[in-house]
Design a protein around this motif. Structure first.
Motif, PDB file in Angstrom:
ATOM      1  N   VAL A   1       0.837  -1.206   0.000  1.00  0.00           N
ATOM      2  CA  VAL A   1       0.000   0.000   0.000  1.00  0.00           C
ATOM      3  C   VAL A   1       0.869   1.253   0.000  1.00  0.00           C
ATOM      4  CG1 VAL A   1      -1.649   1.347   1.365  1.00  0.00           C
ATOM      5  CG2 VAL A   1      -1.989  -1.113   1.055  1.00  0.00           C
ATOM      6  N   ASN A   2       1.959   1.242   0.745  1.00  0.00           N
ATOM      7  CA  ASN A   2       2.852   2.406   0.747  1.00  0.00           C
ATOM      8  C   ASN A   2       3.406   2.669  -0.647  1.00  0.00           C
ATOM      9  OD1 ASN A   2       4.644   4.467   2.160  1.00  0.00           O
ATOM     10  ND2 ASN A   2       6.187   3.123   1.268  1.00  0.00           N
ATOM     11  N   ASP A   3       3.906   1.617  -1.309  1.00  0.00           N
ATOM     12  CA  ASP A   3       4.433   1.788  -2.670  1.00  0.00           C
ATOM     13  C   ASP A   3       3.336   2.228  -3.633  1.00  0.00           C
ATOM     14  OD1 ASP A   3       6.951   1.111  -1.872  1.00  0.00           O
ATOM     15  OD2 ASP A   3       6.907  -0.941  -2.630  1.00  0.00           O
ATOM     16  N   LEU A   4       2.151   1.628  -3.481  1.00  0.00           N
ATOM     17  CA  LEU A   4       1.033   1.973  -4.366  1.00  0.00           C
ATOM     18  C   LEU A   4       0.642   3.438  -4.195  1.00  0.00           C
ATOM     19  CD1 LEU A   4      -1.296   1.191  -6.295  1.00  0.00           C
ATOM     20  CD2 LEU A   4      -2.612   0.536  -4.266  1.00  0.00           C
TER      21      LEU A   4
ATOM     22  N   ALA B   1       5.761  14.958  -2.835  1.00  0.00           N
ATOM     23  CA  ALA B   1       5.811  15.969  -1.785  1.00  0.00           C
ATOM     24  C   ALA B   1       5.835  15.308  -0.415  1.00  0.00           C
ATOM     25  CB  ALA B   1       4.597  16.901  -1.897  1.00  0.00           C
ATOM     26  N   LEU B   2       6.313  16.059   0.598  1.00  0.00           N
ATOM     27  CA  LEU B   2       6.427  15.506   1.944  1.00  0.00           C
ATOM     28  C   LEU B   2       5.060  15.131   2.500  1.00  0.00           C
ATOM     29  CD1 LEU B   2       8.325  14.812   4.271  1.00  0.00           C
ATOM     30  CD2 LEU B   2       8.057  17.155   5.105  1.00  0.00           C
ATOM     31  N   TRP B   3       4.037  15.982   2.265  1.00  0.00           N
ATOM     32  CA  TRP B   3       2.709  15.645   2.772  1.00  0.00           C
ATOM     33  C   TRP B   3       2.190  14.356   2.141  1.00  0.00           C
ATOM     34  CZ3 TRP B   3      -1.295  14.856  -0.508  1.00  0.00           C
ATOM     35  CH2 TRP B   3      -1.214  15.402  -1.791  1.00  0.00           C
ATOM     36  N   ALA B   4       2.547  14.138   0.881  1.00  0.00           N
ATOM     37  CA  ALA B   4       2.112  12.914   0.202  1.00  0.00           C
ATOM     38  C   ALA B   4       2.821  11.691   0.776  1.00  0.00           C
ATOM     39  CB  ALA B   4       2.384  13.027  -1.296  1.00  0.00           C
ATOM     40  N   GLU B   5       4.067  11.870   1.194  1.00  0.00           N
ATOM     41  CA  GLU B   5       4.796  10.771   1.833  1.00  0.00           C
ATOM     42  C   GLU B   5       4.139  10.386   3.154  1.00  0.00           C
ATOM     43  OE1 GLU B   5       9.259  10.493   1.213  1.00  0.00           O
ATOM     44  OE2 GLU B   5       8.979  12.668   1.207  1.00  0.00           O
ATOM     45  N   PHE B   6       3.748  11.401   3.941  1.00  0.00           N
ATOM     46  CA  PHE B   6       3.063  11.134   5.207  1.00  0.00           C
ATOM     47  C   PHE B   6       1.724  10.434   4.955  1.00  0.00           C
ATOM     48  CE2 PHE B   6       5.652  14.739   7.023  1.00  0.00           C
ATOM     49  CZ  PHE B   6       6.324  13.956   7.945  1.00  0.00           C
TER      50      PHE B   6
ATOM     51  N   GLY C   1       2.265   6.783   3.910  1.00  0.00           N
ATOM     52  CA  GLY C   1       2.635   5.976   5.069  1.00  0.00           C
ATOM     53  C   GLY C   1       1.463   5.734   5.991  1.00  0.00           C
ATOM     54  N   GLY C   2       0.644   6.780   6.226  1.00  0.00           N
ATOM     55  CA  GLY C   2      -0.530   6.624   7.082  1.00  0.00           C
ATOM     56  C   GLY C   2      -1.522   5.630   6.520  1.00  0.00           C
ATOM     57  N   CYS C   3      -1.747   5.677   5.209  1.00  0.00           N
ATOM     58  CA  CYS C   3      -2.647   4.714   4.556  1.00  0.00           C
ATOM     59  C   CYS C   3      -2.121   3.291   4.703  1.00  0.00           C
ATOM     60  CB  CYS C   3      -2.815   5.058   3.075  1.00  0.00           C
ATOM     61  SG  CYS C   3      -3.764   6.564   2.772  1.00  0.00           S
ATOM     62  N   ALA C   4      -0.811   3.144   4.579  1.00  0.00           N
ATOM     63  CA  ALA C   4      -0.203   1.824   4.733  1.00  0.00           C
ATOM     64  C   ALA C   4      -0.408   1.300   6.149  1.00  0.00           C
ATOM     65  CB  ALA C   4       1.291   1.905   4.411  1.00  0.00           C
TER      66      ALA C   4
ATOM     67  N   PHE D   1       2.708   5.550  13.235  1.00  0.00           N
ATOM     68  CA  PHE D   1       3.995   4.878  13.078  1.00  0.00           C
ATOM     69  C   PHE D   1       4.427   4.867  11.610  1.00  0.00           C
ATOM     70  CE2 PHE D   1       6.566   1.231  11.969  1.00  0.00           C
ATOM     71  CZ  PHE D   1       7.567   1.234  12.933  1.00  0.00           C
ATOM     72  N   SER D   2       3.543   4.405  10.748  1.00  0.00           N
ATOM     73  CA  SER D   2       3.894   4.315   9.326  1.00  0.00           C
ATOM     74  C   SER D   2       4.021   5.685   8.682  1.00  0.00           C
ATOM     75  CB  SER D   2       2.853   3.481   8.573  1.00  0.00           C
ATOM     76  OG  SER D   2       2.854   2.147   9.040  1.00  0.00           O
ATOM     77  N   ALA D   3       3.209   6.644   9.140  1.00  0.00           N
ATOM     78  CA  ALA D   3       3.298   8.001   8.599  1.00  0.00           C
ATOM     79  C   ALA D   3       4.640   8.636   8.918  1.00  0.00           C
ATOM     80  CB  ALA D   3       2.167   8.862   9.159  1.00  0.00           C
ATOM     81  N   ILE D   4       5.220   8.252  10.059  1.00  0.00           N
ATOM     82  CA  ILE D   4       6.560   8.745  10.419  1.00  0.00           C
ATOM     83  C   ILE D   4       7.631   7.903   9.753  1.00  0.00           C
ATOM     84  CG2 ILE D   4       8.191   9.065  12.335  1.00  0.00           C
ATOM     85  CD1 ILE D   4       5.740   9.527  14.146  1.00  0.00           C
ATOM     86  N   TYR D   5       7.426   6.586   9.769  1.00  0.00           N
ATOM     87  CA  TYR D   5       8.493   5.667   9.365  1.00  0.00           C
ATOM     88  C   TYR D   5       8.861   5.767   7.890  1.00  0.00           C
ATOM     89  CZ  TYR D   5      11.240   1.553   8.517  1.00  0.00           C
ATOM     90  OH  TYR D   5      12.266   0.727   8.139  1.00  0.00           O
ATOM     91  N   PHE D   6       7.890   5.652   6.997  1.00  0.00           N
ATOM     92  CA  PHE D   6       8.222   5.566   5.571  1.00  0.00           C
ATOM     93  C   PHE D   6       8.846   6.839   5.007  1.00  0.00           C
ATOM     94  CE2 PHE D   6       5.265   1.904   5.777  1.00  0.00           C
ATOM     95  CZ  PHE D   6       6.097   0.947   5.205  1.00  0.00           C
TER      96      PHE D   6
END
Length: 632
Positions: A376-379, A392-397, A400-403, A461-466
């Motif tokens: 899901v993160n890659d998707l 963008a950074l917000w898109a990365e967060f 990660g949150g969706c994942a 966690f995932s929103a921070i991690y990825f």
């Protein structure tokens, strides 16, 4: 042996019966330093030492021109060799030019040492090209036609031309103005660009932070290139003009630069066991191909997740038991003083296998859990990329949150079964509690007890991690934008430190909700109820119980998991026409002396002989005729 034996029999060059005798004699003279027509064993040994040196290519070229074996090059020796090259035959070099007099003196009597000759050889091709330009520019107007430009480049600078550049030389003439007239500044900038393509790649990778997929505009490239004084705006104009022949986006990618880079020996920093192409181009990337891509990611993520979980499971067990022990309860004295004390007591009372209590349900669930998180993160990162291929950074967060949110459907049942099995060892009992028994006791809805706390933990966690992992990867990538497996491990482990520590309070609440309370212990009805009671009975510090154990578990676990996931993608790479993971591949130039011969007779330094002899042509453009002009 004779020089002919060495070149034709030992090296395997000039095998045709109609070979050019003079070319073979000149090449054989490189090793025949005594110039007696024979190669002695001491000469054979001495040349092996030359081949083993870091400047083997320049040394071999120097000895080619040192036809008398004197240890220096005279004008007579230079003109004797250069006149036999195909380059001089096509466009004769002015041997009375000021350039020659600067190196050999006005009377051409000055001798040139090895170090001086290496610089002379470096400057020679530029001077030859300038002379050719002047030869075509008979009216001294500072310009030549497109066809004349094409002749100079294909005859003198052919070693700098790729197939794509060669096919567009005439179209590129005049800077795309349509006049097909090449000015001298354009001519010099064009050659300078091709000579500095490796530097161009470094500028690109510096701006893209190691990504090979980012599309860079001319303005962005120009801004990044300002740090490189040897790059001019005209050279960048030519770069984007050439890329415009491949596509009309007005942007450049790393793949475009590869098409323009002069042919050279390279090695890939990534070795694949198997590579496949699901599509021939990104235009064929339909819905079905994307489904296949995510299935592929899911499979690799499952393997990676199981590997990471097994590696750190003992730490996870210690963390769970520390988080579950409660101060102020009826039990009185705490069972474990710290993480190390817990580890020792588990070994003492339950044996080594006690460290892996509950591993089986963990492995059965962690595979889909980690797989869906990675997939899901890659998707989401693919879907949220901008038009230039950046994110963008917000898109990365958000990705990660969706994942993190998507994994809870798998995480919660796994976690509650795992935790109950892990804490079961704390109670002395004659019968062992099994995963099947825990499932029967909980029922289907019981498997999702504490799901809110799982969301509260896994999404942040995932929103921070990825995003942290992506940026650590960029920082740790080498100058070619490549991440070694070791740097992947470090980046993934480092990203786990802030992610794991900051969500520990949510993890404590989740653990308390999912563990079956014993007689006399406080029970909790939900997230808010647990938060209030833990704060009232144990204080704020209780929310950070097991932080160290959680960091020491999550950080290496995700380090192993992400490193395994990306390495598997490299080993079993399938091109679905999408984005390859950043830092997963890079090719680096190889000096001809670094390539080994496959001939079993070439041992020691002579494994480098063929690449060095080939480099005299490919690097310096000193092509000698292969065949006799007439057959006797």
């Amino acid at each position: 042996m004779t020089p002919t034996d060495f070149v034709r029999s030992f090296l395997g060059l000039f095998k045709d019966p109609n070979y050019n005798v003079n070319s073979v004699r000149l090449l054989g003279g490189i090793i025949d330093t005594s110039k007696d027509g024979l190669i002695s064993f001491p000469e054979f040994q001495a040349f092996e030492a030359v081949l083993s040196g870091p400047d083997a290519l320049y040394k071999a070229a120097f000895q080619l021109f040192d036809t008398k074996g004197s240890g220096y090059v005279t004008y007579d020796e230079f003109q004797e060799v250069i006149k036999q090259t195909t380059l001089h035959e096509r466009i004769p070099f002015d041997l009375d030019s000021e350039f020659i007099k600067l190196y050999f003196g006005k009377d051409k009597k000055r001798i040139v040492t090895y170090s001086e000759f290496s610089q002379f050889l470096h400057d020679f091709h530029e001077e030859h090209a300038i002379q050719a330009f002047k030869g075509f520019d008979k009216n001294r107007e500072g310009q030549i036609t497109a066809l004349e430009f094409n002749s100079i480049m294909t005859l003198i600078k052919s070693h700098l031309l790729t197939k794509d550049v060669r096919e567009n030389l005439v179209a590129a003439a005049g800077g795309g103005s349509g006049g097909h007239i090449v000015s001298f500044p354009y001519f010099m900038a064009f050659n300078s660009l091709l000579n500095n393509m490796e530097l161009t790649k470094k500028i690109y990778l510096t701006f893209s932070k190691g990504s090979h997929d980012l599309e860079i505009t001319k303005e962005e490239f120009l801004h990044s290139a300002q740090q490189m004084a040897q790059f001019t705006p005209l050279e960048i104009d030519i770069l984007f003009q050439l890329v415009g022949f491949f596509h009309q986006t007005g942007r450049v990618t790393y793949a475009d630069l590869e098409k323009l880079s002069p042919e050279r020996m390279t090695r890939s920093l990534t070795r694949s066991i198997k590579e496949m192409k699901a599509v021939q181009s990104s235009d064929e990337r339909g819905v079905f191909v994307q489904i296949l891509e995510n299935t592929y990611r899911f499979a690799l993520g499952s393997i990676a997740g199981a590997t990471g979980a097994t590696a750190v499971y003992p730490i996870d067990l210690v963390k769970t038991r520390l988080q579950n022990q409660r101060s102020g309860s009826y039990i009185g004295e705490l069972m474990y003083k710290n993480s190390f004390d817990c580890f020792k007591k588990v070994i003492r009372h339950e044996g080594f296998s006690g460290l892996y209590r509950g591993l089986l349900p963990q492995l059965l669930g962690v595979a889909p859990e980690k797989a869906i998180k990675l997939t899901v993160n890659d998707l989401m990162r693919d879907k949220l990329r901008g038009s230039k291929g950046d994110i963008a950074l917000w898109a990365e967060f958000l990705a990660g949150g969706c994942a993190g949110g998507s994994q809870v459907i798998f995480t919660n049942p796994i976690e509650i079964v795992k935790i109950r099995l892990q804490v079961a060892g704390e109670i002395a009992s004659t019968s062992r509690i099994s995963a099947v028994q825990v499932l029967k006791d909980l029922g289907f809805f019981g498997l999702y007890k504490g799901a809110r706390a799982c969301f509260l933990r896994d999404i942040p966690f995932s929103a921070i991690y990825f995003p942290a992992y992506a940026h650590f990867k960029s920082i740790l990538a080498d100058e070619n934008g490549y991440n070694s497996p070791a740097s992947l491990l470090v980046a993934a482990a480092a990203a786990g430190i802030p992610a794991a520590s900051l969500v520990t309070p949510a993890d404590v609440i989740k653990t308390r909700l999912q563990v079956q309370a014993r007689a006399g212990q406080t029970t909790y009805s939900g997230v808010l109820d647990a938060t209030r009671k833990i704060w009232r009975e144990e204080g704020g510090r209780a929310f950070w119980k097991g932080t160290a154990a959680r960091v020491f578990r999550s950080s290496p676990q995700f380090g192993v998991t992400l490193a395994t996931y990306e390495v598997l993608q490299r080993l079993f790479y399938i091109d679905f026409g999408g984005h390859r993971p950043a830092g997963s591949t890079a090719t680096v130039p190889i000096h001809p002396g670094d390539v080994k011969s496959d001939n079993p007779d070439h041992i020691g330094g002579y494994r480098l002989a063929l690449p060095v002899f080939s480099g005299i042509e490919s690097q310096f453009g000193l092509f000698l005729p292969k065949f006799r002009t007439t057959v006797n």
